[in-house]
Design a protein around this motif. Structure first.
Motif, short mmCIF file in Angstrom:
data_model
loop_
_atom_site.label_atom_id
_atom_site.label_comp_id
_atom_site.label_asym_id
_atom_site.label_seq_id
_atom_site.Cartn_x
_atom_site.Cartn_y
_atom_site.Cartn_z
N GLN A 3 -54.13 81.62 -63.02
CA GLN A 3 -55.08 82.71 -63.22
C GLN A 3 -56.19 82.24 -64.13
OE1 GLN A 3 -53.44 86.34 -64.86
NE2 GLN A 3 -55.15 87.57 -64.11
N LEU A 4 -57.42 82.50 -63.72
CA LEU A 4 -58.61 82.15 -64.50
C LEU A 4 -59.39 83.44 -64.76
CD1 LEU A 4 -59.77 79.02 -62.44
CD2 LEU A 4 -58.31 79.06 -64.47
N VAL A 5 -59.66 83.70 -66.03
CA VAL A 5 -60.36 84.93 -66.38
C VAL A 5 -61.56 84.59 -67.24
CG1 VAL A 5 -60.19 87.17 -67.49
CG2 VAL A 5 -58.21 86.24 -66.28
N GLU A 6 -62.74 84.89 -66.71
CA GLU A 6 -63.98 84.66 -67.45
C GLU A 6 -64.31 85.86 -68.32
OE1 GLU A 6 -64.72 83.01 -63.18
OE2 GLU A 6 -63.81 84.77 -64.13
N SER A 7 -64.99 85.59 -69.42
CA SER A 7 -65.48 86.65 -70.30
C SER A 7 -66.69 86.13 -71.07
CB SER A 7 -64.39 87.11 -71.27
OG SER A 7 -63.99 86.06 -72.11
N GLY A 8 -67.36 87.04 -71.75
CA GLY A 8 -68.48 86.66 -72.61
C GLY A 8 -69.86 86.85 -72.00
N GLY A 9 -69.91 87.26 -70.74
CA GLY A 9 -71.21 87.49 -70.12
C GLY A 9 -71.89 88.72 -70.68
N GLY A 10 -73.15 88.88 -70.31
CA GLY A 10 -73.91 90.04 -70.77
C GLY A 10 -75.39 89.76 -70.72
N SER A 17 -78.68 82.73 -77.56
CA SER A 17 -77.49 81.95 -77.24
C SER A 17 -76.39 82.88 -76.77
CB SER A 17 -77.03 81.13 -78.45
OG SER A 17 -76.63 81.99 -79.50
N LEU A 18 -75.49 82.30 -76.01
CA LEU A 18 -74.36 83.05 -75.44
C LEU A 18 -73.25 82.07 -75.17
CD1 LEU A 18 -73.87 86.04 -74.42
CD2 LEU A 18 -74.35 85.17 -72.13
N ARG A 19 -72.00 82.48 -75.36
CA ARG A 19 -70.88 81.61 -75.05
C ARG A 19 -69.95 82.31 -74.06
NH1 ARG A 19 -66.29 79.06 -79.03
NH2 ARG A 19 -65.50 81.20 -78.93
N LEU A 20 -69.73 81.66 -72.95
CA LEU A 20 -68.78 82.14 -71.95
C LEU A 20 -67.43 81.50 -72.18
CD1 LEU A 20 -70.98 81.89 -68.71
CD2 LEU A 20 -70.87 83.73 -70.40
N SER A 21 -66.38 82.25 -71.86
CA SER A 21 -65.02 81.74 -71.98
C SER A 21 -64.31 81.85 -70.64
CB SER A 21 -64.23 82.53 -73.03
OG SER A 21 -64.83 82.44 -74.30
N CYS A 22 -63.39 80.93 -70.42
CA CYS A 22 -62.52 80.97 -69.24
C CYS A 22 -61.10 80.74 -69.72
CB CYS A 22 -62.93 79.91 -68.23
SG CYS A 22 -61.78 79.74 -66.83
N ALA A 23 -60.30 81.78 -69.71
CA ALA A 23 -58.91 81.69 -70.12
C ALA A 23 -58.05 81.34 -68.92
CB ALA A 23 -58.46 83.01 -70.74
N ALA A 24 -57.30 80.25 -69.05
CA ALA A 24 -56.46 79.77 -67.95
C ALA A 24 -54.99 80.01 -68.25
CB ALA A 24 -56.72 78.29 -67.72
N SER A 25 -54.24 80.40 -67.25
CA SER A 25 -52.80 80.63 -67.43
C SER A 25 -52.06 80.32 -66.14
CB SER A 25 -52.54 82.07 -67.87
OG SER A 25 -52.97 82.97 -66.87
N ASP A 117 -59.51 74.21 -56.60
CA ASP A 117 -58.38 74.89 -55.98
C ASP A 117 -58.24 76.35 -56.39
OD1 ASP A 117 -57.18 71.82 -56.85
OD2 ASP A 117 -57.16 72.41 -54.74
N TYR A 118 -58.73 76.68 -57.56
CA TYR A 118 -58.57 78.04 -58.08
C TYR A 118 -59.89 78.52 -58.67
CZ TYR A 118 -53.71 76.50 -57.90
OH TYR A 118 -52.50 75.98 -57.49
N TRP A 119 -60.11 79.83 -58.58
CA TRP A 119 -61.36 80.42 -59.04
C TRP A 119 -61.10 81.70 -59.82
CZ3 TRP A 119 -66.22 78.35 -58.24
CH2 TRP A 119 -66.27 77.24 -57.40
N GLY A 120 -61.98 81.95 -60.78
CA GLY A 120 -61.98 83.23 -61.45
C GLY A 120 -62.86 84.22 -60.72
N GLN A 121 -62.96 85.42 -61.28
CA GLN A 121 -63.70 86.51 -60.63
C GLN A 121 -65.18 86.52 -61.01
OE1 GLN A 121 -62.41 88.66 -58.23
NE2 GLN A 121 -60.86 87.06 -58.35
N GLY A 122 -65.53 85.81 -62.04
CA GLY A 122 -66.94 85.72 -62.42
C GLY A 122 -67.33 86.67 -63.54
N THR A 123 -68.38 86.29 -64.27
CA THR A 123 -68.94 87.13 -65.31
C THR A 123 -70.46 87.05 -65.21
OG1 THR A 123 -68.92 87.62 -67.69
CG2 THR A 123 -68.90 85.30 -67.08
N GLN A 124 -71.11 88.22 -65.31
CA GLN A 124 -72.57 88.29 -65.12
C GLN A 124 -73.30 87.89 -66.39
OE1 GLN A 124 -74.59 89.38 -62.33
NE2 GLN A 124 -76.21 88.56 -63.65
#
Length: 129
Positions: A3-10, A17-25, A117-124
């Motif tokens: 599972q890949l979950v992106e966050s930090g968009g906006g 500046s902005l920092r995006l995160s991708c949490a992998a599990s 092989d795996y993708w997250g849902q994306g963050t805008q």
């Protein structure tokens, strides 16, 4: 199950500046390469950056080199994309992706959607000029 979950968009101002995160599990990612892609409205999804999980080898698209920085925190199983001085053309949905073979970063497939092989849902991310 990976599972890949992106966050930090906006919304960010150009030059900010902005920092995006991708949490992998779901797996041990030491043998993986991780990538960031983005898709702007009306355009195809394009490669942004990649990093190997264990050693930290990096790869960038020419359009973002020097402005966007990919990194990872192995202890947190999280990959980051630091966006410094973003431009309006950086506006897009940003996706993180995982490649089961870290050696892929040294091949052309690291820049290809099909190389992952795996993708997250994306963050805008929206950059206001």
């Amino acid at each position: 199950q990976v599972q890949l979950v992106e966050s930090g968009g906006g919304l960010v101002q150009a030059g900010g500046s902005l920092r995006l995160s991708c949490a992998a599990s779901g797996r041990t990612f030491s043998s993986y390469a991780m990538g960031w892609f983005r898709q702007a409205p009306g355009k195809e999804r394009e490669f942004v950056a990649a990093i190997t999980w264990s050693i930290g080898n990096t790869l960038y698209a020419g359009s973002v080199k020097g402005r966007l920085t990919v990194s990872r925190d192995n202890a947190k199983n999280t990959m980051y994309l630091q966006m410094n001085s973003p431009k309006a053309e950086d506006t897009a949905v940003y996706y993180c992706a995982a490649d089961r073979d870290a050696a892929g970063i040294f091949s052309i497939r690291a820049r290809s959607i099909g190389g992952y092989d795996y993708w997250g849902q994306g963050t805008q991310v929206t950059v206001a000029s």
